[in-house]
Each structure stands twice: as structure tokens, then as C-alpha cells.
Design an enzyme around this catalytic site. Sequence first.
Site, PDB file in Angstrom:
ATOM      1  N   GLY A  17      80.019  48.701 -21.400  1.00  0.00           N
ATOM      2  CA  GLY A  17      80.184  47.404 -22.054  1.00  0.00           C
ATOM      3  C   GLY A  17      81.530  46.754 -21.812  1.00  0.00           C
ATOM      4  N   HIS A  24     108.482  69.495 -38.569  1.00  0.00           N
ATOM      5  CA  HIS A  24     109.763  68.851 -38.285  1.00  0.00           C
ATOM      6  C   HIS A  24     110.221  69.230 -36.884  1.00  0.00           C
ATOM      7  CE1 HIS A  24     113.778  67.286 -38.898  1.00  0.00           C
ATOM      8  NE2 HIS A  24     114.254  68.426 -38.418  1.00  0.00           N
TER       9      HIS A  24
END
Length: 471
Positions: free
Chosen positions: A43, A450
Site C-alpha cells: 500500500g 542507567h
Amino acid sequence: ATQSEPYDIVVIGGGPGGYIAAVKASQLGYKTACIEKRGALGGTCLNVGCIPSKAMLNNSHIYHMLQHDVKKRGIDVSGVELNLKQMLAAKDASVKSLTGGVETYLFKKYPVDYIKGEASFVSPSQLKVALNDGGETQVEAKNVIIATGSEVTPFPGIEIDEKRIVSSTGALELQEVPKRMVVIGGGIIGLELGSVWSRLGAEVTVVEFLGAVGAGMDGEVGKAFQKILQKQGLKFKLNTKVVSAEREGEVVKLKVDAAKGGKEETLEADVVLVAIGRRPVTKGLNLETIGVEMDKRGRIIIDDQFNTSAKGVKCIGDVTFGPMLAHKAEEEGIAAIEMIKTGHGHVNYDAIPSVVYTHPEVAWVGKNEEELKQAGVKYKVGKYPFAANSRAKTNQDMDGFVKFIVEKDTDRVLGVHIIGPNAGEMIHSATMAIEYSASAEDIARTCTAHPTLSEAFKEAAMASYDKPLNF
Ligand code: FAD
Ligand code: NAI
């Protein structure tokens, strides 16, 4: 030729809505066909939308970084040159491998008959297909899914030639970098493709009718976004109306007008990109014959089970209501098929993320402040800047912030708006939070590695009901 046995499910349109619906139908054991006229599956999204635009955004970003950013990181490069032909070829290769993959891999693994041609209804269960290779065939189906998507909205009086006056499709194919580009419409396409050509060297001016860019994004984020894009070199004319655009040889002259009665001005451009939205595609389907109703904007009307007003005919994706996004079309495709199988199927329209793939990216899910104010909902806001995030600092990529909007009394997450590096990946934690009705505290109490950009996400959640720790 006419098939002997009717299909259980025939999908019209092979875009992300249609091909996913067809794959799902096949997986659930249905005899399935997908009719596509474009000559390739995938598409708008895979052929001329999401995929080629992201290829150009990624590669133009690398080029731009090499030219303007890497020196400060201790990387001296010289002789950086744009090979546009190769950049376009790289984009085309990505497109081809994905569209080809649907045809040669997915539709084989989960058998779907791929019918190459243009479909129109003879009755709700009978389709006529004008085949791409000539001739015609009839297809019979117990269920039909319309997934015919959308196309660019034309600008009345401005003729798109895809060379000098282009839609997004032409803007993904320009064979040289225009010196001056004017973009009509400061929505998602305008900002993504405007960024691409600006990075590659064009002087880009975005003309937007409204007073803000970003077509409906949170107002505060939209303003920050505009400032960042301006820093990158894009120019904006807001509250400005385009009156006309005419080609004079190799130059396009645009007349623009301040929307609230200002003075008229003429802009010159080598390329004009018309990006004022998209409209549903229903032409040629012969919907009148089978009594499928449409609204004033040409969208096919459906109920909450994706049923149109014709029996056995469902509809999904860009051609019906809701945001024109590939992942929304896919969710609907799956749900529509499940609905046929089990009577149940689910799309949570409150948890559909949006991403603008510029740099920095902009991403959001749920409600923005303007919507909540309008609805009279009481809310709190928590914000955290990437400038206070260790990973953004190490990456020297600190523009932007994360913004949480939570319900005042319960801290339930109502909306998350991010402008910053990798916002498009980070937003999915917010989508899950909304999907599972999480509170800001649920997120703030979840351990986050972290140093990561996601710590800004956690801290913004924290900031919405308490204090953040690092800012
Ligand atoms: P479409 O993808 O439009 O597919 C419909 C298909 O149906 C088409 O291939 C068409 O040829 C076919 N068709 C139509 N009529 C017939 C017929 N009668 N017979 C047979 N076949 C027919 N969305 C995102 O989520 N992320 C992005 O990054 C993104 N980027 C985009 C960038 C650009 C430049 C553009 C233009 C769009 C972008 N979009 C993006 C939007 C996305 O492409 C659409 O939301 C998505 O493709 C809609 O899927 P769909 O299946 O509903 O329709
Ligand atoms: P859009 O709706 O995002 O933006 C159109 C903009 O044009 C709006 O800001 C509107 O105010 C403005 N406008 C309308 N008429 C105008 C006029 N006459 N003069 C000046 N400005 C005018 O539409 P766009 O950018 O064309 O994209 C279409 C759709 O494609 C998007 O809504 C989105 O659903 C999809 N898309 C999604 C992407 C993504 O998910 N990253 C990328 C590109 C497209």
C-alpha cells in the site's frame, strides 16, 4: 475466469490494513484473497509512505550529522558529498525488499491468493476485477473487507505534476536537491519531508494555514518542535494561506496571504510540496450499487464491529474514521478478522501512538492538554528535560523533554508527549501504561536501566505527582 468455490474472505487493498487482515484471515484457516491494483503489495505505507520516507529521513540525518555534527565528537571527516542517486536507490531497495517480502514470503507462508487488479462491487458478495495484465475476473466472497486507503488531498487550483509541484510521492523521488522548497502544510508530511530536503541542502519554507505546526500535537510540544526545526534552518509562515501556485518554466510562483487579512506576498520555489492532508479512496468501487454509506468527508461509515451498511462488507484503515496511520490500519485489520471468527475483536483508540520521525523525534499517545481542557478533565503535568538526562548528555543530543499528563485525583496516565531522541521507541512504554490503565507511580516505581534516555521517561512520570530526582 470465475473461481469455483467462493472465498471466505476477500480483502480489497494490499496496504498495511489489507495485507495484515489477509494474513490473519489465512492464519485463522479462511480461504483468503487480497486484491491490489498498484502492482506491489504494502500500500501507501510500504511503497510511497512510511518506509521510503523513513529511509530518506535516516540517511539524510546521517549526511547532516557528518557535515554539521561529528567534528565536536572528535571525528574529522572530509570530502563528505551527497550522492542523491545512491540515496534514492538505497530507499528503493528498502521498499522493494519489504513489498516483495509480503508477496513472496508472507502470502506464501500464510496462503493468500494475490489478485493483481482493480476491484469493484457487483453485489455485496461479488466483485469484478479489472486485471493489471488485461482482462477481467469475477470473485465471490462470503466476507469482503474494504481496505482501499487514502490518497493526497489536492489543493484546488494547484496542479501536481510530481516534478516541480509535488505530493509526498514526488518529494520522495526528486532527482536533485532543490535550492528553494516551499511546503504547503505544516503537518506530519510537511515536517518530515521538509526536514529531509533541508538536511540535504534546500532552503525550506513551510506555509501553514493554522497558528501552529504538527497537525494536532500537544501545543507546548508543537511550539518547542517548531523552535528546534527553525534552529535546523527551516522557515515557517504560520497563519498564512496559499492563494495560488503557478509554474513559470522551472520556477513556481506562489501567492500567499496572511490568513487574517494581511498583505499578499509572492514566494518563489524550485519545488513546491503540497501536504495538506489525505482523503479516502473509494472511487471505482461502485459502492452506490451495494448501498455502502459515506460521510461528508468521503469516509466509509462503519459501526463498532467495522461493518459498513452492506451485509458482509467490513471496512478498515485510512478509508474509514480515525487517524490515518499504518499501525491503526493493522490493528483494525486483525480485529475485523477476529470479529468474523469469534464475534469479538478489539482496538483501543485511546492508545494509538503517533510518531514524527524527524530529529529529534516527536511522539505522543493519549490526550493532550488542549483536549483535556476542552473536555473539562482535571489533570496534572509532569515534565523532564533531556538536558538533565545523563545519556542524552553523553550523546550530546539534549533537545526536548518528556511530558506526562495524569488524572488529578488518581494519577492515572492520560497522555504522554515526548520530543527528543528516540521518542518513537520510548512512546511504547506510555502506550502500555495507557493500555493497562497504569498510574504515574506505577511507572516511577519501575526500575529503569542507567544510563538510558528512558530515565527521562521515569522522571517525568515522577514529576507528575512528586519531585523528580535529578532535576
Ligand atoms: P493504503 O496503505 O493506502 O493501501 C490501500 C491500497 O489499496 C493501495 O495500495 C491501493 O492501491 C489499493 N486499492 C485502492 N483501491 C483499490 C481497488 N479498487 N482495487 C484494488 N486495490 C485498490 N503511517 C504511519 O503509521 N507511520 C508513518 O511513518 C507514515 N508515514 C507516511 C509517510 C507518507 C509520505 C505518507 C503518504 C503516509 C504515511 N503514513 C504513515 C500513513 C500510512 O501510509 C497509512 O496510514 C497506511 O498506509 C494506511 O493503510 P491502508 O491499508 O488503510 O491503506
Ligand atoms: P496533516 O493532516 O498531518 O497536516 C496537514 C496540514 O496542512 C495541517 O497542519 C493543516 O492545517 C495544513 N493545511 C491544510 N490546508 C492548508 C492550506 N490550504 N494551506 C496551508 N496549510 C494547510 O496531513 P499530511 O501532512 O498531508 O499527512 C497526511 C497524513 O498522513 C497524516 O495525517 C498522517 O496520518 C499520515 N502520515 C503519518 C506519518 C507518521 O506517522 N510519521 C508521516 C506522514 C504522514
